[in-house]
Design a protein around this motif. Structure first.
Motif, PDB file in Angstrom:
ATOM      1  N   ILE A 240     -26.566 -15.056  54.562  1.00 46.76           N
ATOM      2  CA  ILE A 240     -26.718 -15.614  53.054  1.00 46.76           C
ATOM      3  C   ILE A 240     -25.649 -17.119  53.216  1.00 46.76           C
ATOM      4  N   VAL A 241     -24.722 -16.885  54.245  1.00 46.21           N
ATOM      5  CA  VAL A 241     -23.808 -18.151  54.359  1.00 46.21           C
ATOM      6  C   VAL A 241     -24.647 -19.311  54.929  1.00 46.21           C
ATOM      7  N   ASP A 242     -25.470 -18.885  55.811  1.00 42.39           N
ATOM      8  CA  ASP A 242     -26.520 -20.004  56.706  1.00 42.39           C
ATOM      9  C   ASP A 242     -27.404 -20.571  55.317  1.00 42.39           C
ATOM     10  N   PHE A 243     -28.051 -19.609  54.458  1.00 43.08           N
ATOM     11  CA  PHE A 243     -28.830 -20.121  53.592  1.00 43.08           C
ATOM     12  C   PHE A 243     -28.231 -21.208  52.736  1.00 43.08           C
ATOM     13  N   TRP A 244     -26.839 -20.905  52.266  1.00 42.66           N
ATOM     14  CA  TRP A 244     -26.129 -21.989  51.461  1.00 42.66           C
ATOM     15  C   TRP A 244     -26.400 -23.224  52.206  1.00 42.66           C
ATOM     16  N   TRP A 245     -25.910 -23.577  53.414  1.00 46.61           N
ATOM     17  CA  TRP A 245     -25.838 -24.926  54.157  1.00 46.61           C
ATOM     18  C   TRP A 245     -27.374 -25.125  54.376  1.00 46.61           C
ATOM     19  N   ALA A 246     -28.128 -24.422  54.665  1.00 46.72           N
ATOM     20  CA  ALA A 246     -29.543 -24.833  54.959  1.00 46.72           C
ATOM     21  C   ALA A 246     -30.323 -25.564  53.539  1.00 46.72           C
ATOM     22  N   VAL A 247     -29.847 -24.852  52.514  1.00 50.56           N
ATOM     23  CA  VAL A 247     -30.261 -25.676  51.074  1.00 50.56           C
ATOM     24  C   VAL A 247     -29.438 -26.897  51.061  1.00 50.56           C
ATOM     25  N   ASP A 248     -28.313 -26.939  51.361  1.00 55.45           N
ATOM     26  CA  ASP A 248     -27.440 -28.194  51.195  1.00 55.45           C
ATOM     27  C   ASP A 248     -28.067 -29.238  52.188  1.00 55.45           C
ATOM     28  N   ARG A 249     -28.263 -28.935  53.425  1.00 53.29           N
ATOM     29  CA  ARG A 249     -28.941 -29.915  54.244  1.00 53.29           C
ATOM     30  C   ARG A 249     -30.267 -30.327  53.534  1.00 53.29           C
ATOM     31  N   ALA A 250     -31.116 -29.446  53.156  1.00 55.25           N
ATOM     32  CA  ALA A 250     -32.515 -29.806  52.798  1.00 55.25           C
ATOM     33  C   ALA A 250     -32.517 -30.796  51.310  1.00 55.25           C
ATOM     34  N   THR A 251     -31.678 -30.491  50.666  1.00 51.48           N
ATOM     35  CA  THR A 251     -31.255 -31.324  49.528  1.00 51.48           C
ATOM     36  C   THR A 251     -30.793 -32.474  49.886  1.00 51.48           C
TER      37      THR A 251
ATOM     38  N   HIS B 293     -36.382 -21.709  54.069  1.00 53.58           N
ATOM     39  CA  HIS B 293     -36.395 -20.457  53.239  1.00 53.58           C
ATOM     40  C   HIS B 293     -37.674 -20.202  52.131  1.00 53.58           C
ATOM     41  N   GLY B 294     -38.831 -20.682  52.511  1.00 54.84           N
ATOM     42  CA  GLY B 294     -39.899 -20.578  51.547  1.00 54.84           C
ATOM     43  C   GLY B 294     -39.521 -21.274  50.209  1.00 54.84           C
ATOM     44  N   ILE B 295     -38.565 -22.278  50.097  1.00 54.13           N
ATOM     45  CA  ILE B 295     -38.227 -23.004  48.788  1.00 54.13           C
ATOM     46  C   ILE B 295     -38.481 -24.577  49.292  1.00 54.13           C
ATOM     47  N   ARG B 296     -39.133 -25.389  48.554  1.00 55.12           N
ATOM     48  CA  ARG B 296     -39.572 -26.644  48.832  1.00 55.12           C
ATOM     49  C   ARG B 296     -38.843 -27.702  47.839  1.00 55.12           C
ATOM     50  N   PHE B 297     -38.254 -28.838  48.573  1.00 51.84           N
ATOM     51  CA  PHE B 297     -37.554 -29.735  47.857  1.00 51.84           C
ATOM     52  C   PHE B 297     -38.172 -31.018  47.950  1.00 51.84           C
ATOM     53  N   ILE B 298     -38.555 -31.538  46.666  1.00 52.45           N
ATOM     54  CA  ILE B 298     -39.537 -32.676  46.602  1.00 52.45           C
ATOM     55  C   ILE B 298     -39.043 -33.850  46.060  1.00 52.45           C
ATOM     56  N   TYR B 299     -39.171 -35.006  46.531  1.00 50.27           N
ATOM     57  CA  TYR B 299     -38.580 -36.090  45.753  1.00 50.27           C
ATOM     58  C   TYR B 299     -40.029 -36.898  45.244  1.00 50.27           C
TER      59      TYR B 299
ATOM     60  N   SER C 257     -21.642 -35.248  48.619  1.00 43.63           N
ATOM     61  CA  SER C 257     -22.172 -34.369  47.779  1.00 43.63           C
ATOM     62  C   SER C 257     -23.395 -34.806  47.196  1.00 43.63           C
ATOM     63  N   VAL C 258     -24.100 -33.884  46.623  1.00 45.45           N
ATOM     64  CA  VAL C 258     -25.511 -34.173  45.749  1.00 45.45           C
ATOM     65  C   VAL C 258     -24.878 -34.413  44.338  1.00 45.45           C
ATOM     66  N   THR C 259     -25.374 -35.447  43.550  1.00 47.39           N
ATOM     67  CA  THR C 259     -25.043 -35.609  42.287  1.00 47.39           C
ATOM     68  C   THR C 259     -26.486 -35.922  41.616  1.00 47.39           C
ATOM     69  N   TYR C 260     -26.528 -35.476  40.377  1.00 50.73           N
ATOM     70  CA  TYR C 260     -27.768 -35.939  39.383  1.00 50.73           C
ATOM     71  C   TYR C 260     -27.343 -35.986  37.998  1.00 50.73           C
ATOM     72  N   MET C 261     -28.202 -36.476  37.068  1.00 51.24           N
ATOM     73  CA  MET C 261     -27.787 -36.665  35.845  1.00 51.24           C
ATOM     74  C   MET C 261     -28.244 -35.179  34.941  1.00 51.24           C
ATOM     75  N   GLY C 262     -27.310 -34.762  34.212  1.00 48.36           N
ATOM     76  CA  GLY C 262     -27.666 -33.796  33.128  1.00 48.36           C
ATOM     77  C   GLY C 262     -26.696 -33.454  32.340  1.00 48.36           C
TER      78      GLY C 262
ATOM     79  N   PRO D  33     -24.327 -23.953  47.722  1.00 49.43           N
ATOM     80  CA  PRO D  33     -24.206 -22.788  47.229  1.00 49.43           C
ATOM     81  C   PRO D  33     -24.405 -22.788  45.837  1.00 49.43           C
ATOM     82  N   LYS D  34     -24.177 -23.831  45.151  1.00 53.68           N
ATOM     83  CA  LYS D  34     -24.385 -23.900  43.544  1.00 53.68           C
ATOM     84  C   LYS D  34     -25.765 -24.136  43.370  1.00 53.68           C
ATOM     85  N   LEU D  35     -26.564 -24.804  44.185  1.00 57.02           N
ATOM     86  CA  LEU D  35     -28.189 -24.882  44.476  1.00 57.02           C
ATOM     87  C   LEU D  35     -28.760 -23.379  44.515  1.00 57.02           C
ATOM     88  N   VAL D  36     -28.164 -22.768  45.532  1.00 61.54           N
ATOM     89  CA  VAL D  36     -28.545 -21.259  45.860  1.00 61.54           C
ATOM     90  C   VAL D  36     -28.507 -20.683  44.249  1.00 61.54           C
ATOM     91  N   GLU D  37     -27.165 -20.534  43.722  1.00 59.89           N
ATOM     92  CA  GLU D  37     -27.372 -19.966  42.584  1.00 59.89           C
ATOM     93  C   GLU D  37     -28.470 -20.396  41.442  1.00 59.89           C
TER      94      GLU D  37
END
Length: 650
Positions: free
Chosen positions: A492-503, A516-522, A553-558, A573-577
């Protein structure tokens, strides 16, 4: 004709903010004043119904024609209001046009199958949930007119003014502009269509909102009356003890306590509980009475009074895509998402006393009448005569989804064998066998707190937020607990940082990344996270920024916590949530689709409330809910439930 874009201006003496559109449109003085529309994106027409103009027959026909798609911003409002209008004209809302008794009896509202909501489209794209907000964020040439609120107060709320003069002409322009803005949003977002599967979920949501849930109004009315009497008695007793003019006043109460030698910065529940442990008896009674008064809130019962329709059912309780970061539903009006729990052993008896208005018996038998009323809020939702509720929910859905995504095998085995995840977690953390109410059973609480707080990168602060210190843990135990949970869950810890890197790589390279089967698309000025079911989470104008520690860090408008459109910071970890909660939501929607022939009357987080015939099998419902969607191969699901005549926590 393929599509209609619609906006209405209406009037009603019912306060729509308090009561919702279903009750609003039932009022005797309800009327549609203006009907603005566009056919297939053409010029906007405004029909001045208030001054006798008629909606053309071809448009009336289109409203009940399933082949014509109707668009509106917050389409639920237009659909419900037009249902009342067409019914008053004697036009049948029978979606089958077969005049079958069942079709005509059930069709209280226009079928949602041919309706689409631009607000849902905006939410799907991570945009605000208001027409003005979306217009501003997208920088549309057509912007919602600022005069709207004042004109609505003038023509749409009592005292109603005559529909004439310059103000009326401006109101017609306002109505026309709203249709134009709604169409401009459609045009701007056309490159990013909402998947058909999400529109099918929207239709199901509208059916649930239309169906509503029955309320026990004698219970509701008596609860409000009993609360009034309780408040008076508690306040009078507090006045006697303190001589304060208004013992409800925080300022007055804090000053009085200071005079008694007790200083406190706050009088919230946590602070008062802490004070009660150390103050002498006379002060203890004052603080206990104050706690009872604070509990003495009948806002939920009052919301039921405001919302209930003429047939005794509350409708419009759910906002589809209300949480646009994940697509989860949010509550409206009564807010089923945050009802107090019930722990009364004699729930049915307490309920009968309130239903009879037996104030004296309640005072005699229970320590706190306000607490009883609070615990009975859930029970105000009741099934129809001759039917029952089946209440079923997913077991540890987020923990299961997170384990499945991260491929944390030992956790998957626990779930597959219907084990207790809190015991299993504690066992891994402390390297021993943990059995609930048995061997090392005291460690289960540590496992539970770690599970609830640590799955999305939470540390000591999260543990405290989940009540670690109140449960008896010491400050110095918290950090080691976090470390132990992470050591027990390396994937799970590895998953957090894999998502962080992919993003980060997706944003920097403006490319597509997969982990992990999740696609990050720009795409365009957006980043999308594509979930296993194909639904996407949208992040507007993503950037790489710098966090408070000087790292990337990753930032976005919302929409931030203050509901302001602003730049928001996130990380792995927040994106994993976001992803885990979004997939949990998709699993709930999948279960709702498989059970759509049942009368789903409500849903709360990962729980369904179904109103059904007495012969319907609970086990069959739970078995159906636990079916794994085809896109989630290998995810072990489990649903448990119970039967009741009134809603409750089992």
């Amino acid at each position: 004709m393929e599509s209609l874009s619609i906006d209405l201006e209406t009037r009603s003496s019912v306060d729509i903010g308090k009561s919702g559109v279903y009750r609003y449109a039932e009022a005797e003085d309800f009327a549609i004043l203006l009907f603005g529309y566009s056919v297939d994106g053409g010029a906007v027409q405004v029909i001045d119904i208030a001054n006798g103009e008629q909606i053309p027959q071809e448009i009336l026909d289109a409203l009940t024609d399933e082949s014509v798609i109707k668009w509106a911003f917050n389409a639920n409002f237009e659909r419900v209001c037009l249902s009342r209008y067409l019914s008053d004209l004697g036009i049948a809302l029978d979606p089958f046009h077969d005049n079958h008794p069942l079709s005509t009896e059930c069709a209280r509202f226009l079928s949602p199958h041919s309706w689409r909501c631009t607000m849902v489209w905006s939410a799907y794209m991570g945009l605000p949930l208001s027409l003005a907000g979306v217009g501003r964020v997208l920088g549309l040439e057509e912007q919602k007119m600022n005069e709207g609120k004042a004109l609505i107060r003038y023509f749409s709320t009592p005292p109603f003014h005559e529909p004439t003069g310059a103000k009326w002409d401006l109101f017609k322009s306002y109505n026309r502009r709203d249709v134009e803005v709604e169409m401009a949003i459609q045009k701007r977002l056309s490159k990013y269509p909402v998947p058909q599967s999400v529109w099918e979920e929207y239709v199901l949501d509208q059916e649930i909102n239309d169906r509503g849930i029955r309320l026990d109004m004698p219970l509701v009315e008596n609860a409000v009356q009993i609360d009034v009497r309780t408040k008076e008695k508690l306040t009078d007793r507090l006045k006697t003890l303190t001589s304060l003019e208004n013992p409800n006043s925080v300022t007055q109460m804090k000053a009085w306590l200071k005079e008694q030698g007790v200083e406190t910065e706050s009088l919230d529940k946590k602070s008062v509980t802490a004070l009660l442990a150390n103050v002498p008896d006379p002060l203890k009674e004052v603080l206990e009475l104050r706690q009872q008064l604070a509990k003495s809130s009948v806002k939920k019962y009052q919301a039921m009074q405001n919302t209930v329709c003429s047939d005794g059912r509350a409708r419009g309780m759910f906002q589809f895509y209300g949480a646009n970061r994940t697509g989860r539903f949010s509550g409206r009006h009564i807010q089923l998402q945050n009802l107090p729990q019930n722990h009364l052993a004699d729930l049915e008896y307490a309920r009968s006393l309130v239903r009879q208005g037996s104030f004296a018996a309640l005072e005699l038998l229970y320590e706190s009448v306000p607490d009883v009323l609070s615990q009975l809020i859930r029970t105000a939702f009741i099934s129809k005569e001759g039917r029952k509720f089946i209440v079923a929910d997913f077991s540890a859905i987020e923990a299961r989804v997170l384990s499945w995504l991260a491929k944390e095998r030992w956790r998957m085995d626990v779930f597959a064998n219907d084990g207790d995840i809190y015991c299993a977690t504690a066992g891994r953390m402390f390297h021993c066998n943990v059995v609930k109410h048995g061997e090392n059973g005291h460690l289960r609480q540590y496992g539970k707190l770690a599970e609830l707080s640590s799955g999305y990168g939470g540390s000591v602060g999260a543990l405290k937020a989940f009540g670690a210190l109140e449960s008896g843990m010491k400050e110095e135990e918290l950090n080691p607990l976090v470390d132990a949970w992470r050591a027990a869950n390396p994937n799970i810890v590895d998953f957090w940082w894999a998502v962080d890197r992919a993003t980060k790589d997706c944003i920097k390279e403006r490319s597509t990344k997969v982990t992990h089967g999740i696609r990050f698309i720009y795409q365009g000025s957006m980043m999308f996270i594509e979930l296993p079911c194909g639904r996407r989470l949208a992040y507007v104008k993503p950037r790489i920024g710098e966090n408070q520690f000087g790292g990337e860090s990753v930032t976005y408008m919302g929409l931030n916590l203050s509901k302001k459109w602003a730049r928001i910071e996130s990380y792995g970890p927040k994106l994993v949530e976001n992803v885990t909660q979004a997939i949990s939501r998709d699993i709930l929607c999948y279960a709702m689709q498989t059970l759509r022939t049942m009368d789903i009357v409500a849903h709360v987080h990962d729980e369904l409330i179904i109103e059904c015939d007495e012969r319907v099998s609970l086990s069959a419902i739970c078995e159906q809910m636990a079916r794994t969607p085809p896109w989630a191969d290998g995810l072990p699901l489990r649903a448990d439930g119970f039967e009741c005549q009134f809603y409750q926590k089992d």
